[in-house]
Design a protein around this motif. Structure first.
Motif, PDB file in Angstrom:
ATOM      1  N   PRO B 379       0.826  -1.205   0.000  1.00  0.00           N
ATOM      2  CA  PRO B 379       0.000   0.000   0.000  1.00  0.00           C
ATOM      3  C   PRO B 379       0.863   1.260   0.000  1.00  0.00           C
ATOM      4  CG  PRO B 379      -0.238  -1.221   2.067  1.00  0.00           C
ATOM      5  CD  PRO B 379       0.648  -2.014   1.193  1.00  0.00           C
ATOM      6  N   ASN B 380       0.215   2.376  -0.269  1.00  0.00           N
ATOM      7  CA  ASN B 380       0.904   3.665  -0.238  1.00  0.00           C
ATOM      8  C   ASN B 380       1.660   3.844   1.065  1.00  0.00           C
ATOM      9  OD1 ASN B 380       1.059   5.514  -2.229  1.00  0.00           O
ATOM     10  ND2 ASN B 380      -1.064   6.153  -2.047  1.00  0.00           N
ATOM     11  N   HIS B 535       1.370  -0.714  -8.354  1.00  0.00           N
ATOM     12  CA  HIS B 535       0.116  -0.783  -7.609  1.00  0.00           C
ATOM     13  C   HIS B 535      -0.893  -1.621  -8.364  1.00  0.00           C
ATOM     14  CE1 HIS B 535       0.210   1.631  -4.080  1.00  0.00           C
ATOM     15  NE2 HIS B 535       0.894   2.563  -4.694  1.00  0.00           N
ATOM     16  N   LEU B 565      -1.106 -13.268  -3.471  1.00  0.00           N
ATOM     17  CA  LEU B 565      -2.334 -12.483  -3.565  1.00  0.00           C
ATOM     18  C   LEU B 565      -3.506 -13.124  -2.825  1.00  0.00           C
ATOM     19  CD1 LEU B 565      -2.244 -11.005  -7.156  1.00  0.00           C
ATOM     20  CD2 LEU B 565      -1.543 -10.009  -5.007  1.00  0.00           C
ATOM     21  N   VAL B 571      -4.265  -9.314   1.550  1.00  0.00           N
ATOM     22  CA  VAL B 571      -5.590  -8.781   1.250  1.00  0.00           C
ATOM     23  C   VAL B 571      -5.961  -7.705   2.262  1.00  0.00           C
ATOM     24  CG1 VAL B 571      -8.030  -9.347   1.147  1.00  0.00           C
ATOM     25  CG2 VAL B 571      -6.354 -10.887   0.127  1.00  0.00           C
ATOM     26  N   ALA B 573      -3.937  -5.905   4.090  1.00  0.00           N
ATOM     27  CA  ALA B 573      -3.079  -4.719   3.937  1.00  0.00           C
ATOM     28  C   ALA B 573      -3.653  -3.820   2.850  1.00  0.00           C
ATOM     29  CB  ALA B 573      -1.657  -5.130   3.589  1.00  0.00           C
ATOM     30  N   TYR B 574      -4.225  -4.440   1.818  1.00  0.00           N
ATOM     31  CA  TYR B 574      -4.781  -3.645   0.726  1.00  0.00           C
ATOM     32  C   TYR B 574      -6.170  -3.129   1.019  1.00  0.00           C
ATOM     33  CZ  TYR B 574      -1.256  -3.471  -2.763  1.00  0.00           C
ATOM     34  OH  TYR B 574      -0.133  -3.124  -3.439  1.00  0.00           O
ATOM     35  N   LEU B 575      -7.000  -3.958   1.635  1.00  0.00           N
ATOM     36  CA  LEU B 575      -8.377  -3.525   1.867  1.00  0.00           C
ATOM     37  C   LEU B 575      -8.556  -2.878   3.231  1.00  0.00           C
ATOM     38  CD1 LEU B 575     -10.345  -6.413   0.164  1.00  0.00           C
ATOM     39  CD2 LEU B 575      -9.737  -4.197  -0.763  1.00  0.00           C
ATOM     40  N   GLY B 576      -7.488  -2.803   4.014  1.00  0.00           N
ATOM     41  CA  GLY B 576      -7.515  -1.947   5.192  1.00  0.00           C
ATOM     42  C   GLY B 576      -8.045  -2.586   6.453  1.00  0.00           C
ATOM     43  N   GLU B 577      -7.892  -3.892   6.626  1.00  0.00           N
ATOM     44  CA  GLU B 577      -8.261  -4.452   7.911  1.00  0.00           C
ATOM     45  C   GLU B 577      -7.014  -4.637   8.760  1.00  0.00           C
ATOM     46  OE1 GLU B 577     -11.290  -7.651   6.685  1.00  0.00           O
ATOM     47  OE2 GLU B 577     -10.990  -6.106   5.197  1.00  0.00           O
TER      48      GLU B 577
END
Lengths: 243, 581, 285
Positions: B379-380, B535, B565, B571, B573-577
């Protein structure tokens, strides 16, 4: 209508289309969530709405008045607030001074300031030495001090610990319930969808999907597909809702 | 080879003819007084050529150009007093050459000072020199020991021809040098010092050569100016004020072009005459230069640039850019297999880097096997760009070790690493709009690499990356193609490894797929292994054999795309949980 | 020698006053204003010409200050209209062009002959520790200190000052919050223009100078401001007064005196080189 409405809204950067013909409605009293992978054009879209960069086509209306050509200051006077990405605090000003910049008077500043008890004890600290979470609270408090009717929030959760994001998210729900129009732009979906009403997914500059937030929250597999592949799976029930 | 490029000569021909005709007007048509002014015009056109290099091309603010003139004047006058028998031309050459090291000396502050601070320091140098010369006087000035022109140059007409000849010589030197890699590196400086270093060019050397050439022009101009007047004085044209108005004039006319410098010189010398014709006071010329500079700054780089742009656009409209033709029957040289099968293109071990208190990278270890494409995602703010900066030498205060092709490169600076097998592209896109595609590609090659990179190789490379033909100006191609060109530029040097920092950022769907397909083929076709920071997950899954995931500065997953993936940590880390650590 | 040091005080005060203005401009308006003394010189000359026509000192000085403010506001409006979002570097380059323009214009109107300027307090002096001090010299040094103090109080204590600091740090973010950055910037131009005009008016008599050399006082002022890296008003005052005193002291040694104008230049080079010594790369990423 009350709130923000975009139609056919396009934005170029260096002659290259970044946002292409976006239709978007952000009504008062609702939290509108905009999701999308990095580089989809979300930040560019917000910057064009608040006038940081010019739009290249389409219209933007705030409470029924066209704002395409209004200056940044004029847009803010019409009730538009923009919480920029990356916690744009005035680092050389103290915490309270940051809020004072945006407020009409000291009372408005105190009121907005008291939204975050965490900040009260750091009132006279220079904003650059606040923690990331405190800085995020500060830019929110600063925007609220303007008493806006419509607020754009750009990737609030960026680089913040999840526990802080959890602390901050409900604020938008409360403000919307009090009558504000909230456009919440996020890369991280789950928490935003939990408090949102309507959700849009932006992919490569276009609205790839529009659906009620709770429907999308129930189908995170589909959302992942849009993120990873740019489109919904063939069998998704959300397909009909796609813009 | 390129200097003899017939297309360049043909294209430059009209400009050259116009310049020559203009230069021949004064001796034929003008009065002696105006011939004298025309000489002044040629002299200041030479000085403006120098400003065109340092400020016009390299975008370094230099407010000391008349100080360089003063140095040239000082030396030739000193020689006149102390070596009166020396031939005139020798004196002139010595005076010009001595100014060069002075220019390099003045460039030393520029290695750390930038922008307006550099302007202040160069102005200070100019003023200090004037103070010194006001006290000491130019050699021979107080004793009325003036420099004599050689007999052949006694008349104003012949002296003018001499000055015009000097202008042509200096213009040729500057133009030819400007088309070599030295000149290309000036344009690169204007764009970004980091991009210059990433192409394997030392930014300090580029700055020193720009100042050196600029000083050379100033020295020639100053020496001839002293001969024209017979002596020199520190006030007037050679004062710091003169430096400022010359600077304004250079911006106004765009003196990086020969015709711009010529127009500027003519304006400078004939302004009093023009004002007199208009019935205005003769000492207000600088007002026009000041206002002209403001208008020039508003529009970009000045009048000559505008003229070239108009000509350029007309040419561009008539011919679409198209794509480079692949050379018939050409195959790129076969890629040598690593001597010992195990040598990896890149091995990073235990890399840790902090910004102040914040740890941006913590104990990161990544290996890129020879001939593979490895993706680095996250992620950023996860530290991906910081990682690239460490590997390529832009952040050097890290702990841990970096080796390319089996040998450590920790001791090398950024531009040295570019020549030791590690090339990079930039997230923001850092091609050099000023240059032609060929100049851009060649700028990144060392002398040996240039021998390998035959015209066929370059054409093949451009065709492979769907770039326009090699004489196209980089500034004329669209952003998407510039990204491909930047990748092509990194590949052209045939390094061990290319690090591509979000090459598809800001591109549309089709363009992303296009760039992905090309990247996947790089190791097999041209040799370099690829470390891709991206990204766009689709792009990553399509082309990488191996994926490394970074989050909050640590590696949280490492494996094949499918495995990584579907890793719940990735997942979330990318979707923010929340991530269980 | 002490005498000489004190005689440099009046210059030092003027350098300090202009340097404080440069610092304010750099911090609040993002421009290193090379044109500062050219703008001030126009105001000062208006006052001098009025006093030649028999005006009293105070009204002449006030009109001169207004003229300085007027010219500055015109320059500031131009900067806001055309170069609002431009980087500091380009805005400062514009200031160089404005400097050239105003200096030439002023020189044309004022001419090259030095004027007889009116003296503040009639040039009267007082003695302290056996040294003659002009009241004007003392006044201008005090004015610089008071100005630095007022700037600090204003920027820290008032809402307008806070908004000014905010817009200087992030002009676009400030505009999003409803701060009219451009108007505030033009206001800063006006105020510093007026102050510079008065400061230069006070030193003109002892300088006995023409328009050009008054305009060129930008160099020592830049040197003074560079001491605090164009960011600290207090270091600017220290730098200005210090350079004035050291320059005054060189009068004591005739061989050194000839080169006294090099002192501020050496200060600039040393300060800038030392503070930027770690900046290996430019800002463009």
């Amino acid at each position: 209508m009350e709130g923000l409405e975009l139609s056919g809204f396009s934005v170029d950067r260096a002659g290259f289309p970044i946002v292409r013909k976006v239709d978007l409605v952000v009504p008062r009293g609702q939290v509108t969530v905009m999701l999308g992978p990095n580089g989809a054009g979300k930040t560019t879209l917000l910057e064009a709405i608040s006038g940081l960069i010019p739009a290249s086509g389409g219209t933007a209306e705030l409470d029924g008045a066209k704002i395409n050509r209004a200056s940044r200051v004029k847009r803010s006077r019409l009730g538009l607030a923009h919480v920029e990405q990356g916690r744009a605090v005035f680092g050389e000003l103290t915490t309270f001074e940051n809020v004072l910049v945006a407020a009409k008077d000291r009372d408005a500043a105190e009121e907005a300031f008291s939204t975050f008890p965490e900040l009260v004890q750091r009132r006279d600290t220079l904003a650059r030495s606040l923690s990331g979470g405190e800085q995020q609270m500060l830019v929110i408090a600063r925007a609220l001090a303007m008493k806006p009717s419509t607020i754009l929030v750009d990737e609030m959760s960026l680089g913040l610990a999840p526990v802080i994001v959890r602390r901050l998210m409900p604020i938008w729900r409360r403000l919307a319930d009090e009558g504000m129009a909230v456009l919440l732009v996020e890369q991280f979906a789950a928490l935003a969808l939990a408090i949102g009403d309507e959700a849009y997914v932006l992919s490569r500059g276009e609205v790839a999907l529009r659906a009620p937030a709770k429907d999308l929250a129930a189908r995170t597999e589909d959302l992942r597909s849009v993120y990873l592949h740019g489109h919904l799976p063939a069998d998704s029930p959300l397909r009909g809702a796609s813009a | 080879m390129r200097l003899a490029d017939p297309r360049w000569i043909v294209r430059s021909l009209p400009v050259a003819v116009v310049v020559l005709v203009l230069l021949l007007i004064p001796p034929v048509f003008l009065s002696e007084f105006d011939q004298y002014n025309a000489t002044t015009a040629a002299i200041f056109a030479i000085a403006l050529l120098g400003l065109g290099v340092v400020t016009g091309r390299a975008a370094l603010i230099c407010l000391a150009q008349t100080a360089f003139m003063a140095v040239g004047a000082f030396v030739i006058l000193w020689l006149n007093v102390h070596a009166p028998g020396m031939p005139f031309l020798i004196k002139l050459v010595i005076a010009s050459l001595i100014t060069v090291p002075i220019g390099v000396l003045v460039s030393l502050p520029a290695l750390r000072l930038r922008g307006i601070n550099l302007g202040v320091v160069t102005l200070a140098f100019s003023t200090a020199l004037t103070v010194y010369l006001s006290v000491k006087g130019f050699p021979g000035a107080k004793q009325a020991n003036f420099i004599e022109r050689p007999d052949a140059l006694m008349s104003e007409g012949s002296f003018y021809l001499f000055a015009a000849g000097a202008f042509i010589v200096v213009a040729l030197i500057v133009t030819i040098l400007g088309r070599t890699n030295i000149g290309s590196s000036w344009s690169a400086l204007r764009e970004s010092e980091r991009a210059t270093a990433a192409l394997g060019r030392s930014a300090p050397i580029a700055k020193m050569t720009a100042f050196g050439v600029s000083a050379l022009c100033g020295g020639v101009a100053g020496a001839i100016f002293a001969v024209q007047l017979g002596t020199a004085e520190p006030s007037g044209s050679l004062s710091p004020l003169g430096s400022l108005s010359l600077f304004a004039l250079a911006i106004m006319v765009g003196s990086r072009f020969v015709e711009g410098a010529l127009i500027g010189g003519a304006l400078f010398a004939f302004m009093p005459t023009i004002l007199k014709l208009l019935g205005l006071p003769q000492d207000i010329g600088d007002i026009f230069f000041g206002v002209g500079a403001i208008l020039g700054l508003r529009r970009g780089f000045g009048a000559a640039e505008d003229i070239r742009d108009v000509l350029h656009r007309r040419r561009r409209k008539t011919a679409e850019l198209g794509v480079a033709e692949p050379p018939v029957g050409y195959e790129p040289p076969s890629v040598p297999a690593p001597a010992d099968g195990s040598a990896a293109a890149l091995v990073v071990e235990g890399l840790t880097f902090s910004y102040g208190q914040v740890k941006a990278l913590e104990d990161v270890s990544i290996t890129v096997p020879h001939g593979s494409v490895v993706a680095l995602i996250g992620p950023n703010g996860a530290g991906k760009s910081t990682f690239i900066d460490c590997v390529t030498g832009f952040n050097r205060s890290y702990s841990g070790s970096v080796s390319a092709a089996g040998s450590p490169i920790d001791g090398y600076s950024a531009h040295e690493r570019a020549h030791h097998g590690v090339r990079r592209s930039f997230q923001q896109g850092r091609t050099i709009p000023d240059l032609s595609i060929e100049e851009y590609l060649r700028l990144g090659l060392s002398r040996e690499q240039r021998r390998v990179a035959t015209p066929d190789f370059i054409d093949d490379l451009l065709a492979f990356f769907s770039c326009p033909p090699r004489d196209t100006r980089v500034g004329d191609i669209d952003v998407g193609t510039r990204r491909l060109l930047e990748v092509a530029g990194a590949v052209a040097a045939q390094p061990e490894l290319v690090l591509l920092d979000e090459p598809a950022a800001g591109l549309g769907g089709e363009e992303s797929e296009e760039i992905a397909r090309r990247i996947a083929e790089i190791p097999g076709r041209y040799g370099p292994s690829v470390l891709l920071v991206e990204h766009d997950m689709e792009l990553v899954t399509a082309i990488a054999q191996h994926v490394v995931v970074l989050d909050f500065g640590r590696v949280i997953a490492d494996g094949t795309p499918d495995v990584v993936l579907s890793d719940p940590k990735v997942v979330s880390a990318y979707l923010g949980e929340e991530v269980e650590v | 020698m002490f005498n000489y040091a004190v005689s440099g005080l009046i210059y030092g005060g003027a350098y300090a006053l202009v340097a404080v203005c440069l610092v304010v401009m750099f911090r609040m308006v993002r421009v290193l204003n090379f044109a500062q003394t050219a703008i001030g010189a126009i105001g000062a000359y208006v006052a001098i010409i009025l006093s030649e026509h028999g005006w009293a000192y105070l009204p002449a000085a006030l009109v001169g200050a207004a003229a300085g403010a007027g010219v500055a506001v015109i320059c500031g409006s131009l900067m806001s209209a055309w170069f609002a979002d431009a980087p500091t570097e380009r805005r400062s380059t514009v200031a160089i062009a404005i400097f050239i323009t105003l200096l030439t214009l002023g020189f044309r109107i004022a001419g090259s002959t030095p004027r007889v300027a009116p003296e503040l307090f009639g040039g009267s002096t007082f003695r302290i520790f056996g040294v003659n001090v002009t009241w004007a010299g003392l006044a201008v040094v005090l004015a610089a200190i008071v100005l630095a103090f007022l700037v600090d109080v204003f920027l820290r204590g008032t809402r307008l000052g806070i908004r000014l600091r905010a817009q200087s740090e992030r002009p676009q973010t400030a505009e999003l919050l409803g701060v009219p950055s451009r108007w505030l910037a033009v206001g800063v131009w006006g105020v510093t223009g007026a102050i510079t005009a008065v400061g230069l008016l006070v030193v003109t008599p002892s300088r006995g100078a023409d328009f050009l050399s008054i305009g060129l006082l930008i160099l020592p002022a830049l040197a003074a401001a560079s001491l605090g890296l164009f960011r600290s008003t207090w270091l600017a005052v220290v730098g200005g007064v210090g350079i004035g005193i050291i320059t005054g002291m060189t009068e004591y040694w005739p061989e050194v005196k000839q080169y006294q104008d090099i002192i501020p230049l050496a200060v600039i080079v040393i300060v800038l080189m030392w503070t930027q010594r770690k900046e290996v790369w430019d800002a463009a990423r």
